[in-house]
Design a protein around this motif. Sequence first.
Motif, PDB file in Angstrom:
ATOM      1  N   ASN A  10       4.747   8.720   0.863  1.00 33.39           N
ATOM      2  CA  ASN A  10       3.364   8.289   0.988  1.00 33.39           C
ATOM      3  C   ASN A  10       2.898   8.717   2.365  1.00 33.39           C
ATOM      4  O   ASN A  10       3.437   8.280   3.359  1.00 33.39           O
ATOM      5  CB  ASN A  10       3.267   6.775   0.829  1.00 33.39           C
ATOM      6  CG  ASN A  10       1.848   6.277   0.850  1.00 33.39           C
ATOM      7  OD1 ASN A  10       0.927   7.021   1.151  1.00 33.39           O
ATOM      8  ND2 ASN A  10       1.667   5.019   0.531  1.00 33.39           N
ATOM      9  N   SER A  11       1.912   9.570   2.433  1.00 33.49           N
ATOM     10  CA  SER A  11       1.515  10.127   3.720  1.00 33.49           C
ATOM     11  C   SER A  11       0.128   9.657   4.127  1.00 33.49           C
ATOM     12  O   SER A  11      -0.800  10.429   4.223  1.00 33.49           O
ATOM     13  CB  SER A  11       1.589  11.643   3.675  1.00 33.49           C
ATOM     14  OG  SER A  11       0.746  12.121   2.669  1.00 33.49           O
ATOM     15  N   LYS A  12      -0.022   8.357   4.364  1.00 36.99           N
ATOM     16  CA  LYS A  12      -1.307   7.797   4.796  1.00 36.99           C
ATOM     17  C   LYS A  12      -1.764   8.397   6.109  1.00 36.99           C
ATOM     18  O   LYS A  12      -2.939   8.587   6.325  1.00 36.99           O
ATOM     19  CB  LYS A  12      -1.188   6.291   4.964  1.00 36.99           C
ATOM     20  CG  LYS A  12      -1.195   5.522   3.700  1.00 36.99           C
ATOM     21  CD  LYS A  12      -1.184   4.049   4.031  1.00 36.99           C
ATOM     22  CE  LYS A  12      -1.180   3.213   2.778  1.00 36.99           C
ATOM     23  NZ  LYS A  12      -1.144   1.790   3.084  1.00 36.99           N
ATOM     24  N   LEU A  15      -4.314  11.287   6.101  1.00 38.02           N
ATOM     25  CA  LEU A  15      -5.625  11.180   5.490  1.00 38.02           C
ATOM     26  C   LEU A  15      -6.768  11.456   6.458  1.00 38.02           C
ATOM     27  O   LEU A  15      -7.816  11.924   6.052  1.00 38.02           O
ATOM     28  CB  LEU A  15      -5.796   9.782   4.881  1.00 38.02           C
ATOM     29  CG  LEU A  15      -5.005   9.524   3.609  1.00 38.02           C
ATOM     30  CD1 LEU A  15      -5.177   8.076   3.183  1.00 38.02           C
ATOM     31  CD2 LEU A  15      -5.427  10.450   2.489  1.00 38.02           C
ATOM     32  N   TYR A  34      -3.238  13.151  -4.890  1.00 37.01           N
ATOM     33  CA  TYR A  34      -3.998  11.950  -4.566  1.00 37.01           C
ATOM     34  C   TYR A  34      -4.001  11.066  -5.800  1.00 37.01           C
ATOM     35  O   TYR A  34      -4.299  11.520  -6.903  1.00 37.01           O
ATOM     36  CB  TYR A  34      -5.418  12.307  -4.145  1.00 37.01           C
ATOM     37  CG  TYR A  34      -5.435  13.085  -2.852  1.00 37.01           C
ATOM     38  CD1 TYR A  34      -5.477  12.415  -1.636  1.00 37.01           C
ATOM     39  CD2 TYR A  34      -5.360  14.465  -2.846  1.00 37.01           C
ATOM     40  CE1 TYR A  34      -5.466  13.115  -0.446  1.00 37.01           C
ATOM     41  CE2 TYR A  34      -5.340  15.179  -1.661  1.00 37.01           C
ATOM     42  CZ  TYR A  34      -5.394  14.499  -0.464  1.00 37.01           C
ATOM     43  OH  TYR A  34      -5.371  15.190   0.712  1.00 37.01           O
ATOM     44  N   GLY A  36      -4.884   7.105  -7.502  1.00 40.59           N
ATOM     45  CA  GLY A  36      -5.600   5.840  -7.403  1.00 40.59           C
ATOM     46  C   GLY A  36      -6.863   5.887  -8.219  1.00 40.59           C
ATOM     47  O   GLY A  36      -7.375   6.953  -8.542  1.00 40.59           O
ATOM     48  N   GLN A  39      -9.624   3.647  -4.627  1.00 39.12           N
ATOM     49  CA  GLN A  39      -9.235   4.181  -3.325  1.00 39.12           C
ATOM     50  C   GLN A  39      -8.010   5.069  -3.517  1.00 39.12           C
ATOM     51  O   GLN A  39      -7.002   4.649  -4.063  1.00 39.12           O
ATOM     52  CB  GLN A  39      -8.910   3.054  -2.355  1.00 39.12           C
ATOM     53  CG  GLN A  39      -8.625   3.539  -0.963  1.00 39.12           C
ATOM     54  CD  GLN A  39      -8.390   2.391  -0.004  1.00 39.12           C
ATOM     55  OE1 GLN A  39      -8.330   1.238  -0.407  1.00 39.12           O
ATOM     56  NE2 GLN A  39      -8.254   2.700   1.260  1.00 39.12           N
ATOM     57  N   LYS A  40      -8.121   6.317  -3.098  1.00 42.95           N
ATOM     58  CA  LYS A  40      -7.058   7.294  -3.318  1.00 42.95           C
ATOM     59  C   LYS A  40      -6.012   7.222  -2.213  1.00 42.95           C
ATOM     60  O   LYS A  40      -6.342   7.083  -1.044  1.00 42.95           O
ATOM     61  CB  LYS A  40      -7.622   8.712  -3.364  1.00 42.95           C
ATOM     62  CG  LYS A  40      -8.750   8.910  -4.347  1.00 42.95           C
ATOM     63  CD  LYS A  40      -8.268   8.858  -5.761  1.00 42.95           C
ATOM     64  CE  LYS A  40      -9.388   9.257  -6.706  1.00 42.95           C
ATOM     65  NZ  LYS A  40      -9.589   8.331  -7.762  1.00 42.95           N
ATOM     66  N   LYS A  41      -4.732   7.303  -2.617  1.00 46.49           N
ATOM     67  CA  LYS A  41      -3.622   7.399  -1.677  1.00 46.49           C
ATOM     68  C   LYS A  41      -2.993   8.768  -1.849  1.00 46.49           C
ATOM     69  O   LYS A  41      -2.925   9.293  -2.962  1.00 46.49           O
ATOM     70  CB  LYS A  41      -2.578   6.319  -1.942  1.00 46.49           C
ATOM     71  CG  LYS A  41      -3.042   4.932  -1.611  1.00 46.49           C
ATOM     72  CD  LYS A  41      -1.923   3.944  -1.794  1.00 46.49           C
ATOM     73  CE  LYS A  41      -2.392   2.541  -1.472  1.00 46.49           C
ATOM     74  NZ  LYS A  41      -1.320   1.564  -1.712  1.00 46.49           N
ATOM     75  N   ARG A  42      -2.535   9.316  -0.761  1.00 51.64           N
ATOM     76  CA  ARG A  42      -1.932  10.652  -0.785  1.00 51.64           C
ATOM     77  C   ARG A  42      -0.418  10.517  -0.840  1.00 51.64           C
ATOM     78  O   ARG A  42       0.184   9.782  -0.058  1.00 51.64           O
ATOM     79  CB  ARG A  42      -2.346  11.422   0.466  1.00 51.64           C
ATOM     80  CG  ARG A  42      -1.841  12.837   0.505  1.00 51.64           C
ATOM     81  CD  ARG A  42      -2.490  13.547   1.686  1.00 51.64           C
ATOM     82  NE  ARG A  42      -2.058  14.918   1.750  1.00 51.64           N
ATOM     83  CZ  ARG A  42      -1.340  15.414   2.741  1.00 51.64           C
ATOM     84  NH1 ARG A  42      -0.998  14.649   3.748  1.00 51.64           N
ATOM     85  NH2 ARG A  42      -0.979  16.663   2.734  1.00 51.64           N
ATOM     86  N   PHE A  43       0.195  11.213  -1.789  1.00 51.81           N
ATOM     87  CA  PHE A  43       1.643  11.248  -1.933  1.00 51.81           C
ATOM     88  C   PHE A  43       2.099  12.693  -1.874  1.00 51.81           C
ATOM     89  O   PHE A  43       1.406  13.592  -2.351  1.00 51.81           O
ATOM     90  CB  PHE A  43       2.077  10.644  -3.275  1.00 51.81           C
ATOM     91  CG  PHE A  43       1.826   9.162  -3.384  1.00 51.81           C
ATOM     92  CD1 PHE A  43       2.788   8.261  -2.978  1.00 51.81           C
ATOM     93  CD2 PHE A  43       0.638   8.681  -3.887  1.00 51.81           C
ATOM     94  CE1 PHE A  43       2.573   6.900  -3.082  1.00 51.81           C
ATOM     95  CE2 PHE A  43       0.398   7.329  -3.996  1.00 51.81           C
ATOM     96  CZ  PHE A  43       1.371   6.432  -3.594  1.00 51.81           C
ATOM     97  N   ASP A  81      -1.869   3.527  -8.302  1.00 51.68           N
ATOM     98  CA  ASP A  81      -0.772   3.977  -7.448  1.00 51.68           C
ATOM     99  C   ASP A  81       0.542   3.297  -7.817  1.00 51.68           C
ATOM    100  O   ASP A  81       1.600   3.905  -7.716  1.00 51.68           O
ATOM    101  CB  ASP A  81      -1.104   3.804  -5.962  1.00 51.68           C
ATOM    102  CG  ASP A  81      -1.492   2.401  -5.588  1.00 51.68           C
ATOM    103  OD1 ASP A  81      -1.990   1.658  -6.440  1.00 51.68           O
ATOM    104  OD2 ASP A  81      -1.283   2.044  -4.413  1.00 51.68           O
TER     105      ASP A  81
END
Length: 93
Positions: A10-12, A15, A34, A36, A39-43, A81
Amino acid sequence: MGFRLPGIVNSKKGLNKAATSKTLDIPKGYFAVYVGESQKKRFVVPISYLNEPLFLDLLSQAEEEFGYDHPMGGITIPCGDETFIHLTSRLSA
């Protein structure tokens, strides 16, 4: 909440960086997605997931929802997510 799944990152922290620096924090053999619904989270996931039928199903859903125009600049997967983490933990096992 701090736990780590092997094979997924998980690379918050990436962002808020410019798009060019986002590609620099992805290790060789991995790619960013991305995930979610609101709200999108980057993996960052291994490229080997592209050989997995479950992951390919997610990519098909992404194609149906977004086509090839992904608003985040990377592949956006339309699922929660937690669902994504559950799926990728099954792929890592």
